[in-house]
Design a protein around this motif. Structure first.
Motif, PDB file in Angstrom:
ATOM      1  N   GLN A 232       0.836  -1.213   0.000  1.00  0.00           N
ATOM      2  CA  GLN A 232       0.000   0.000   0.000  1.00  0.00           C
ATOM      3  C   GLN A 232       0.871   1.264   0.000  1.00  0.00           C
ATOM      4  O   GLN A 232       0.564   2.242  -0.690  1.00  0.00           O
ATOM      5  N   ILE A 233       1.958   1.216   0.763  1.00  0.00           N
ATOM      6  CA  ILE A 233       2.883   2.358   0.780  1.00  0.00           C
ATOM      7  C   ILE A 233       3.424   2.610  -0.631  1.00  0.00           C
ATOM      8  O   ILE A 233       3.422   3.745  -1.130  1.00  0.00           O
ATOM      9  N   GLU A 234       3.888   1.547  -1.275  1.00  0.00           N
ATOM     10  CA  GLU A 234       4.508   1.719  -2.594  1.00  0.00           C
ATOM     11  C   GLU A 234       3.481   2.076  -3.666  1.00  0.00           C
ATOM     12  O   GLU A 234       3.802   2.751  -4.643  1.00  0.00           O
ATOM     13  N   LEU A 235       2.252   1.604  -3.491  1.00  0.00           N
ATOM     14  CA  LEU A 235       1.194   1.982  -4.430  1.00  0.00           C
ATOM     15  C   LEU A 235       0.971   3.498  -4.397  1.00  0.00           C
ATOM     16  O   LEU A 235       0.908   4.158  -5.444  1.00  0.00           O
TER      17      LEU A 235
ATOM     18  N   MET B   1       5.181  -7.507  -2.603  1.00  0.00           N
ATOM     19  CA  MET B   1       6.137  -7.300  -1.537  1.00  0.00           C
ATOM     20  C   MET B   1       6.313  -8.593  -0.736  1.00  0.00           C
ATOM     21  O   MET B   1       5.355  -9.323  -0.534  1.00  0.00           O
ATOM     22  N   SER B   2       7.490  -8.877  -0.306  1.00  0.00           N
ATOM     23  CA  SER B   2       7.748 -10.033   0.544  1.00  0.00           C
ATOM     24  C   SER B   2       7.203 -11.315  -0.048  1.00  0.00           C
ATOM     25  O   SER B   2       6.568 -12.116   0.632  1.00  0.00           O
ATOM     26  N   GLY B   3       7.393 -11.530  -1.329  1.00  0.00           N
ATOM     27  CA  GLY B   3       6.971 -12.765  -1.957  1.00  0.00           C
ATOM     28  C   GLY B   3       5.596 -12.700  -2.579  1.00  0.00           C
ATOM     29  O   GLY B   3       5.240 -13.557  -3.376  1.00  0.00           O
ATOM     30  N   GLN B   4       4.786 -11.712  -2.223  1.00  0.00           N
ATOM     31  CA  GLN B   4       3.477 -11.564  -2.855  1.00  0.00           C
ATOM     32  C   GLN B   4       3.651 -10.855  -4.193  1.00  0.00           C
ATOM     33  O   GLN B   4       4.616 -10.128  -4.409  1.00  0.00           O
ATOM     34  N   GLU B   5       2.695 -11.080  -5.107  1.00  0.00           N
ATOM     35  CA  GLU B   5       2.776 -10.431  -6.405  1.00  0.00           C
ATOM     36  C   GLU B   5       1.618  -9.453  -6.569  1.00  0.00           C
ATOM     37  O   GLU B   5       0.491  -9.726  -6.172  1.00  0.00           O
ATOM     38  N   PHE B   6       1.931  -8.313  -7.147  1.00  0.00           N
ATOM     39  CA  PHE B   6       0.911  -7.309  -7.389  1.00  0.00           C
ATOM     40  C   PHE B   6       1.051  -6.799  -8.811  1.00  0.00           C
ATOM     41  O   PHE B   6       2.132  -6.823  -9.381  1.00  0.00           O
ATOM     42  N   ASP B   7      -0.059  -6.333  -9.351  1.00  0.00           N
ATOM     43  CA  ASP B   7      -0.058  -5.789 -10.703  1.00  0.00           C
ATOM     44  C   ASP B   7       0.378  -4.331 -10.648  1.00  0.00           C
ATOM     45  O   ASP B   7      -0.344  -3.478 -10.138  1.00  0.00           O
ATOM     46  N   VAL B   8       1.580  -4.054 -11.183  1.00  0.00           N
ATOM     47  CA  VAL B   8       2.121  -2.693 -11.072  1.00  0.00           C
ATOM     48  C   VAL B   8       1.327  -1.693 -11.902  1.00  0.00           C
ATOM     49  O   VAL B   8       1.441  -0.489 -11.689  1.00  0.00           O
ATOM     50  N   VAL B  22      -3.795  -5.336  -4.075  1.00  0.00           N
ATOM     51  CA  VAL B  22      -3.461  -4.472  -2.936  1.00  0.00           C
ATOM     52  C   VAL B  22      -4.769  -4.107  -2.239  1.00  0.00           C
ATOM     53  O   VAL B  22      -5.681  -3.564  -2.862  1.00  0.00           O
ATOM     54  N   ALA B  23      -4.831  -4.395  -0.947  1.00  0.00           N
ATOM     55  CA  ALA B  23      -6.062  -4.126  -0.206  1.00  0.00           C
ATOM     56  C   ALA B  23      -6.370  -2.633  -0.188  1.00  0.00           C
ATOM     57  O   ALA B  23      -5.480  -1.814   0.030  1.00  0.00           O
ATOM     58  N   HIS B  24      -7.623  -2.289  -0.421  1.00  0.00           N
ATOM     59  CA  HIS B  24      -8.115  -0.902  -0.399  1.00  0.00           C
ATOM     60  C   HIS B  24      -7.399  -0.001  -1.407  1.00  0.00           C
ATOM     61  O   HIS B  24      -7.257   1.211  -1.190  1.00  0.00           O
ATOM     62  N   ALA B  25      -6.966  -0.608  -2.518  1.00  0.00           N
ATOM     63  CA  ALA B  25      -6.234   0.172  -3.527  1.00  0.00           C
ATOM     64  C   ALA B  25      -7.072   1.342  -4.036  1.00  0.00           C
ATOM     65  O   ALA B  25      -6.552   2.448  -4.239  1.00  0.00           O
ATOM     66  N   GLU B  26      -8.361   1.112  -4.230  1.00  0.00           N
ATOM     67  CA  GLU B  26      -9.201   2.168  -4.793  1.00  0.00           C
ATOM     68  C   GLU B  26      -9.233   3.392  -3.879  1.00  0.00           C
ATOM     69  O   GLU B  26      -9.051   4.531  -4.334  1.00  0.00           O
ATOM     70  N   GLU B  27      -9.433   3.157  -2.576  1.00  0.00           N
ATOM     71  CA  GLU B  27      -9.490   4.286  -1.634  1.00  0.00           C
ATOM     72  C   GLU B  27      -8.126   4.965  -1.496  1.00  0.00           C
ATOM     73  O   GLU B  27      -8.031   6.194  -1.403  1.00  0.00           O
ATOM     74  N   LEU B  28      -7.065   4.162  -1.495  1.00  0.00           N
ATOM     75  CA  LEU B  28      -5.718   4.721  -1.364  1.00  0.00           C
ATOM     76  C   LEU B  28      -5.376   5.608  -2.567  1.00  0.00           C
ATOM     77  O   LEU B  28      -4.839   6.713  -2.413  1.00  0.00           O
TER      78      LEU B  28
END
Lengths: 248, 141
Positions: A232-235, B1-8, B22-28
Motif C-alpha cells: 500500500q505504501i509503494e502503491l 512485496m515479501s513474496g506476494q505479487e501485485f499488478d504494477v 493491494v487491499a483498499h487500492a481504490e481508496e488509497l
C-alpha cells in the motif's frame, strides 16, 4: 500561542514522530544556512506557498513549452528574480525542468550553492505543507527567523557528474558528512543535495517520519510500523510520482 | 512485496488498481490523487472514504507517504540526477508496462532502448536481491 505542529485538536491522531520531525525541520529552516539568512530561508517557504496561486505559473503550465511565455516573476523583497523563478518552477512544474533552464536560472543572482540550499528548504516545506493539505489542516504559520549570517559552508568533496549540480561521490559520506549515509553507496536522490549537507539532513529526517528510514527502504518487508502495509505504501508512492510526472 | 505479487499497472490504471491485489487500492489511490491536487472538497471526500475503509492511522500514514513523494520528485527534477544504474535496469520492465518512459524528464530519460529492457527483465530478480543485501536505498529514502 500553541507550539508548532500541535495536532492535539486535529480530530485525528497524528503520530508524534511526524510532529517531531516537522518541528525539527521548521526550526532548521528558520536558522541561517550556508548561503541564505534565516529570514531569506523563510521567504523561500512563503514564496512557495504563493506559487500555488501564481497566474504566470498557471499560464506556463498550460503552455506547450513554459519558455514560450515570455514574462518573468517579480522579485520578493528578500529574494532575487532568479530565486523566485526557481521556487515557482520547482513548485508548480518540476517535470519540465531542463539543464538549459537550470543554466539560465543560476549565475550571478543565484549561485549553484544557493540553488541547492534553496532546493533543500523548498522541498522540505512543500512536503510538510502537502501533509497538512492532505489532512485538511491549516498550514503551519511561518517560523520566526533566527538572527545570524550564513556560514558559507559547502561540502568540499562535491564534484560535477551528470546532474545539474555538484554532488558528493557515493563513497563521500565521510568527515563532517559521515552522518549522511552508511557505507560506500547510496542513491542519486540522496546525493543530489549533498553540496549543502544540511539539506540532506532535512531530507533524512522527513523521509524517516513520512516514509521509511533510509536503511529500511531496500527491505521489501519493512513497513516502519505503519498502519498501511508495504504494498500500500509503494502503491501510493508510485501513484504520486507518476501523477507528478516523476520518472526517477 | 515479501513474496506476494501485485499488478504494477495499478499505479496508472484505475481498473487494474481494483484488481491489483493491494487491499483498499481504490481508496488509497483516490486519496493520493486528491492529495496532490487543489480541490479541497475532493480531498475531504477521499480522506473520509479512506478513513471509513482503513481507519485514522492509515489516513495519516497515507497522507505522509503522499507528502514524502511530492518532495522526492522535486529533488530529482530540480537537481537533474540520472537514474541509478541498478534501478534503471530493475525498473526497465515496469517502465515499459506502465509506459513511464513517456513521462521522463530530460535528465533521467534512459538510453539503451530495447536491450536495456531485455537485460533489465532478465537481471531484475538478481539485482533486486543484491540491492536488498547491500541495503541500497532508492528514490524515497
Amino acid at each position: 500561542m500553541s507550539a508548532p505542529f500541535d495536532y492535539a485538536d486535529a480530530g485525528i491522531p497524528v503520530r508524534s514522530d511526524l510532529a517531531d520531525a516537522y518541528r525539527d525541520v521548521w526550526a532548521r529552516i528558520a536558522r541561517p544556512g550556508g548561503f541564505f539568512t534565516g529570514a531569506e530561508r523563510i521567504a523561500i517557504v512563503e514564496e512557495a506557498r504563493r506559487a500555488r496561486s501564481c497566474a504566470l505559473c498557471r499560464e506556463r503550465k498550460e503552455a506547450l513549452s513554459p519558455e514560450s511565455v515570455g514574462r518573468q516573476h517579480d522579485a520578493h523583497p528578500r529574494l532575487s528574480v532568479s530565486a523566485v523563478e526557481a521556487i515557482h518552477r520547482i513548485t508548480t512544474d518540476p517535470g519540465r525542468l531542463s539543464r538549459s533552464w537550470f543554466e539560465r536560472t543560476t549565475g550571478d543572482e543565484l549561485s549553484v550553492p544557493q540553488y541547492v540550499e534553496l532546493l533543500g528548504v523548498l522541498v522540505a516545506s512543500i512536503s510538510i505543507d502537502a501533509f497538512h493539505r492532505a489532512m485538511g489542516f491549516t498550514l503551519e504559520p511561518l517560523p520566526e527567523p533566527v538572527a545570524g549570517e550564513p556560514d558559507g559552508y559547502q561540502a568540499t568533496g562535491a564534484r560535477m557528474e551528470s546532474a545539474y549540480v555538484p554532488m558528493l561521490p557515493a563513497n563521500g559520506a565521510r568527515g563532517a558528512e559521515a552522518d549522511l549515509w552508511d557505507g560506500s553507496r547510496t542513491a542519486n536522490v540522496v546525493r543530489a543535495m549533498t553540496l549543502i549537507p544540511d539539506s540532506v539532513r532535512m531530507l533524512k529526517r522527513l523521509s524517516a517520519a513520512q516514509y521509511l528510514q533510509m536503511h529500511e527502504v531496500a527491505n521489501p518487508a519493512a513497513t516502519g510500523g505503519r498502519a498501511i502495509d508495504r504494498a500500500q505504501i509503494e502503491l501510493v508512492a508510485g501513484r504520486v510520482s507518476a501523477l507528478s510526472e516523476c520518472f526517477y | 512485496m515479501s513474496g506476494q505479487e501485485f499488478d504494477v499497472r495499478a499505479v496508472t490504471d484505475a481498473k487494474a488498481a481494483q484488481e491489483s491485489g493491494v487491499a483498499h487500492a481504490e481508496e488509497l489511490l483516490a486519496f493520493a490523487d486528491a492529495a496532490i491536487g487543489d480541490d479541497v472538497l475532493a480531498t475531504a471526500g477521499a480522506r473520509q472514504a479512506l478513513l471509513e475503509a482503513m481507519g485514522p492511522e492509515a489516513v495519516v500514514d497515507t497522507a505522509a507517504v503522499a507528502a514524502n513523494f511530492q518532495r522526492m520528485v522535486r529533488i530529482a527534477d530540480g537537481s537533474g540526477i540520472p537514474l541509478d544504474t541498478p534501478l534503471e535496469l530493475i525498473s526497465a520492465g515496469v517502465r515499459e508496462d506502465l509506459e513511464l518512459d513517456e513521462l521522463a524528464s530530460e535528465h533521467v530519460r534512459p538510453g539503451g532502448g530495447a536491450w536495456k529492457r531485455v537485460v533489465g527483465r532478465v537481471l531484475s530478480p538478481v539485482l533486486r536481491r543484491a540491492l536488498q543485501l547491500t541495503r541500497g536505498p532508492r528514490a524515497g529514502a
